[in-house]
Design an enzyme around this catalytic site. Structure first.
Site, PDB file in Angstrom:
ATOM      1  CG  HIS A 169      -1.873   0.985   1.051  1.00  0.00           C
ATOM      2  ND1 HIS A 169      -1.666   2.518   0.733  1.00  0.00           N
ATOM      3  CD2 HIS A 169      -2.987   0.868   2.166  1.00  0.00           C
ATOM      4  CE1 HIS A 169      -2.800   3.410   1.455  1.00  0.00           C
ATOM      5  NE2 HIS A 169      -3.500   2.211   2.121  1.00  0.00           N
ATOM      6  CD  GLU A 272      -2.792   1.433  -2.166  1.00  0.00           C
ATOM      7  OE1 GLU A 272      -3.561   0.366  -1.710  1.00  0.00           O
ATOM      8  OE2 GLU A 272      -3.147   1.992  -2.507  1.00  0.00           O
TER       9      GLU A 272
END
Ligand code: TA6
Length: 299
Positions: A169, A272
């Protein structure tokens, strides 16, 4: 282990040092002629990667929490064994449980090309099995050199196949979000989480002028963040993923997040590398799955 024990066992003179970081958390400072990096053992999270002569590629919030049970806002958080909200709706933490807890240091090595590899790991415990009932061995290999290379390896040490979603992330630092574009997603379909998860198709480059929260499907293995304000591109090479997420909270949500400055939405973009949505990975007993993301600055 204490800092002294970690330095004795895993420190490498002038290259790898264990230090006390924010909130008293144990951090690993890596220094090489090619780049410097800071890694938090809490959450197993790279917080900084700065190639020589460049600004950091990672954004780290000045209001980030550094405490057990909380995620650190910024750097490259690990979402595992689920990406996004609890898939079973049981109220377990969003993005899984490994970005909220301490990881073990399992190795450090100076490679022959001058790069440094740091290996962190987690295995199941009574506590993790109460959250997610599977037996696992999770390893993150972090290689710091001309690029930052992250590999997340999931081994199934139990007796039944389990399914995971997951992701890096990563919060990338940008000079100005309005002058930032993401390249490499044209013609991909995506789930627009800001529009009731409507399915849409990307035309051209991704520009950010409002909240963006998208899961792109069937992505290629190369994405580029083109940052005009910092006059650089960041190349993201990936392996093992069919999906990628692009997220920027924009003004209102950033203001509502206690661990972000109001104006921070202008200073980062999350791009991500994920196995998200229906990109679910089945891992059979005794088998492993490897997800890789490699970040490099291109001028
Ligand atoms: O990855 C995108 C996303 O899932 C968004 O939907 C948004 O909720 C964000 O992550 C939250 O990130 P954070 O690091 O604050 O948990």
């Amino acid at each position: 282990m204490t800092l002294a024990q970690l330095n004795a066992e895993y420190g490498i003179a002038g290259k790898v040092e264990f230090i006390e970081g924010g909130g008293g958390l144990t951090m690993i400072r890596v220094s090489t002629p090619k780049a410097g990096a800071l890694i938090s053992t809490h959450a197993g999270q790279v917080l900084s990667y700065q190639p020589a002569g460049e600004e950091d590629i990672l954004f780290l919030s000045s209001k980030a929490y550094y405490q057990d049970g909380k995620a650190i806002k910024g750097g490259a958080p690990i979402c595992w064994p689920w990406f996004g909200p609890d898939p079973e709706g049981k109220g377990r933490p969003g993005h899984g449980f490994v970005r909220n807890r301490p990881w073990n240091v399992t190795g450090t090595e100076a490679l022959s090309n001058g790069d440094i590899r740091v290996t962190l790991g987690l295995t199941d415990t009574t506590e993790t099995r109460a959250i997610w009932p599977q037996a696992f061995n999770l390893t993150q290999e972090i290689v710091i050199g001309d690029s930052l290379n992250l590999a997340l390896i999931t081994r199934n040490t139990g007796a039944e196949t389990f399914g995971i979603t997951q992701g890096f992330h990563t919060y990338f630092k940008v000079g100005d979000i309005s002058q930032t574009r993401v390249l490499g997603l044209q013609d991909c379909s995506y789930i627009d989480k800001t529009d009731n998860s409507a399915e849409k198709k990307q035309t051209g480059e991704v520009a950010i002028a409002a909240e963006v929260d998208r899961i792109y499907r069937n992505v290629g293995n190369t994405l580029i963040i083109d940052d005009k304000a910092l006059d650089r591109c960041i190349q993201i090479l990936s392996q093992g993923n069919k999906t990628a997420v692009v997220w920027n909270p924009w003004e209102k949500i950033a203001r509502e997040m206690a661990d972000l400055e109001d104006a921070d939405y202008q200073r980062f973009i999350c791009v991500e590398t994920t196995n998200a949505a229906d990109d679910v990975i089945g891992v059979a007993p005794g088998r492993e799955f490897r997800l890789v993301a490699d970040y490099r600055v291109m001028k």
